[in-house]
Design a protein around this motif. Structure first.
Motif, short mmCIF file in Angstrom:
data_model
loop_
_atom_site.label_atom_id
_atom_site.label_comp_id
_atom_site.label_asym_id
_atom_site.label_seq_id
_atom_site.Cartn_x
_atom_site.Cartn_y
_atom_site.Cartn_z
N ARG A 69 16.90 47.76 134.98
CA ARG A 69 15.73 47.14 135.59
C ARG A 69 14.81 46.52 134.53
O ARG A 69 13.60 46.65 134.58
CB ARG A 69 14.97 48.14 136.46
CG ARG A 69 15.78 48.54 137.70
CD ARG A 69 15.22 49.73 138.40
NE ARG A 69 15.62 50.90 137.60
CZ ARG A 69 15.09 52.10 137.75
NH1 ARG A 69 14.15 52.30 138.64
NH2 ARG A 69 15.50 53.09 137.01
N GLY A 70 15.43 45.86 133.55
CA GLY A 70 14.69 45.14 132.52
C GLY A 70 14.32 45.93 131.29
O GLY A 70 13.81 45.38 130.33
N THR A 71 14.59 47.22 131.27
CA THR A 71 14.25 48.08 130.14
C THR A 71 15.50 48.38 129.33
O THR A 71 16.51 48.78 129.90
CB THR A 71 13.62 49.40 130.64
OG1 THR A 71 12.46 49.10 131.41
CG2 THR A 71 13.25 50.31 129.48
N PRO A 72 15.44 48.22 127.99
CA PRO A 72 16.61 48.56 127.19
C PRO A 72 17.00 50.03 127.39
O PRO A 72 16.15 50.92 127.30
CB PRO A 72 16.15 48.32 125.74
CG PRO A 72 14.99 47.40 125.85
CD PRO A 72 14.33 47.74 127.16
N ALA A 73 18.29 50.25 127.70
CA ALA A 73 18.79 51.60 127.97
C ALA A 73 19.75 52.08 126.88
O ALA A 73 19.94 53.28 126.71
CB ALA A 73 19.50 51.62 129.33
N GLY A 74 20.37 51.17 126.16
CA GLY A 74 21.33 51.52 125.12
C GLY A 74 21.97 50.27 124.57
O GLY A 74 21.67 49.15 125.01
N TYR A 75 22.88 50.47 123.61
CA TYR A 75 23.50 49.31 122.99
C TYR A 75 24.82 49.67 122.34
O TYR A 75 25.17 50.84 122.17
CB TYR A 75 22.57 48.67 121.97
CG TYR A 75 22.53 49.34 120.61
CD1 TYR A 75 23.05 48.70 119.49
CD2 TYR A 75 21.97 50.60 120.42
CE1 TYR A 75 23.02 49.29 118.23
CE2 TYR A 75 21.91 51.19 119.17
CZ TYR A 75 22.45 50.53 118.08
OH TYR A 75 22.41 51.11 116.84
N MET A 76 25.53 48.61 121.98
CA MET A 76 26.78 48.71 121.22
C MET A 76 26.77 47.59 120.19
O MET A 76 26.47 46.44 120.52
CB MET A 76 27.98 48.55 122.15
CG MET A 76 29.31 48.48 121.42
SD MET A 76 30.69 48.20 122.54
CE MET A 76 30.80 49.79 123.32
N GLN A 77 27.09 47.93 118.94
CA GLN A 77 27.23 46.92 117.90
C GLN A 77 28.70 46.81 117.53
O GLN A 77 29.34 47.81 117.19
CB GLN A 77 26.41 47.24 116.66
CG GLN A 77 26.53 46.13 115.61
CD GLN A 77 25.68 46.38 114.38
OE1 GLN A 77 24.82 47.23 114.35
NE2 GLN A 77 25.95 45.60 113.34
N LEU A 78 29.23 45.59 117.63
CA LEU A 78 30.61 45.30 117.26
C LEU A 78 30.63 44.61 115.91
O LEU A 78 29.72 43.84 115.59
CB LEU A 78 31.26 44.36 118.29
CG LEU A 78 31.27 44.82 119.74
CD1 LEU A 78 31.86 43.72 120.62
CD2 LEU A 78 32.03 46.11 119.89
N GLU A 79 31.67 44.86 115.15
CA GLU A 79 31.86 44.19 113.86
C GLU A 79 33.29 43.73 113.75
O GLU A 79 34.21 44.53 113.66
CB GLU A 79 31.54 45.15 112.72
CG GLU A 79 31.77 44.53 111.35
CD GLU A 79 31.54 45.54 110.24
OE1 GLU A 79 32.53 45.96 109.62
OE2 GLU A 79 30.37 45.90 110.02
N GLY A 80 33.49 42.40 113.78
CA GLY A 80 34.81 41.85 113.56
C GLY A 80 35.21 42.04 112.10
O GLY A 80 34.44 41.72 111.20
N GLN A 81 36.39 42.58 111.89
CA GLN A 81 36.90 42.83 110.54
C GLN A 81 38.15 41.99 110.32
O GLN A 81 38.54 41.21 111.18
CB GLN A 81 37.15 44.33 110.36
CG GLN A 81 35.88 45.15 110.53
CD GLN A 81 36.09 46.65 110.54
OE1 GLN A 81 37.18 47.14 110.80
NE2 GLN A 81 35.01 47.39 110.28
N ASP A 82 38.77 42.14 109.17
CA ASP A 82 39.95 41.33 108.83
C ASP A 82 41.13 41.66 109.73
O ASP A 82 41.23 42.77 110.28
CB ASP A 82 40.35 41.57 107.37
CG ASP A 82 39.33 41.02 106.39
OD1 ASP A 82 38.55 40.12 106.77
OD2 ASP A 82 39.31 41.50 105.24
N GLU A 83 42.02 40.69 109.87
CA GLU A 83 43.32 40.84 110.54
C GLU A 83 43.22 41.30 111.99
O GLU A 83 44.04 42.09 112.47
CB GLU A 83 44.22 41.78 109.73
CG GLU A 83 44.47 41.25 108.33
CD GLU A 83 45.33 42.18 107.49
OE1 GLU A 83 46.01 43.06 108.06
OE2 GLU A 83 45.32 42.02 106.27
N GLY A 84 42.22 40.79 112.71
CA GLY A 84 42.13 41.09 114.14
C GLY A 84 41.64 42.48 114.48
O GLY A 84 41.88 42.97 115.58
#
Length: 191
Positions: A84-99
């Protein structure tokens, strides 16, 4: 003083490994949005708010410039769950070498835990890890998604990862300094 911390590394090696979660409770309006503009302030807020009660401390000393440098790297994405518009959580992705794509951080702000938002965010975020190359021209298609969790993380973390189709591939136990749980900011009451 020190404590023994167990770290588990988990992976998926095919998009077919991904097991979706049920939708969150119907009483909320949960949306997941990519934070496309690098914002050290917002990222530090998410990091401290999610990890403050589970001893996430490695980035608390980072400078503004270090946060910006991390966020501006090609293949780094932050996906934020809002209730409902309030940050509840998150995920940070990091692309690395070779897929390879690492889920570097994942979690919910304490007030939003236990409402099935975590499984939903993890399912959605893992799908974004598998299609990361679609948003970053020149990156190799994803062949592997991995993460690590530890005995300091939330009590349901490991179960959530296993239910989303991750498999354990390594376990390590190391002694770490027993740091005080910092809360979302110094002096805040957590819980």
């Amino acid at each position: 003083m020190s404590i023994a911390v167990t770290t588990w590394s988990l992976e998926q090696t095919s998009p077919a490994d991904r097991l979706p979660a049920a939708a969150p409770d119907a009483d909320g309006d949960v949306r997941i949005v990519r934070a496309e503009v690098p914002s050290p302030e917002f990222s530090r807020f998410l990091y401290a708010s999610v990890g403050g009660d589970i001893r996430w401390t490695d980035r608390l000393g980072w400078t503004y410039a270090r946060w910006r440098e991390d966020l501006e790297r090609p293949g780094v994405e932050t996906w934020v769950a809002y209730d409902r518009g309030t940050p509840a959580g998150y995920m940070q992705l990091e692309g690395q070498d070779e897929g390879v794509v690492e889920i570097v951080y994942f979690g919910l702000i304490p007030a939003f835990r236990g409402r099935r938002i975590g499984g939903h965010l993890l399912s959605y975020g893992v799908a974004r890890a598998w299609d990361l190359a679609d948003r970053w021209p020149g990156r190799a298609p994803t062949k592997r998604v991995w993460l690590h969790t530890c005995s300091k993380d939330g009590e349901h973390a490991m179960d959530n990862y296993l239910r989303r189709g991750f498999r354990l591939f390594d376990t390590k136990v190391e002694e770490e300094p027993d740091v005080t749980t910092p809360g979302p900011w110094p002096g805040a009451q957590v819980g």
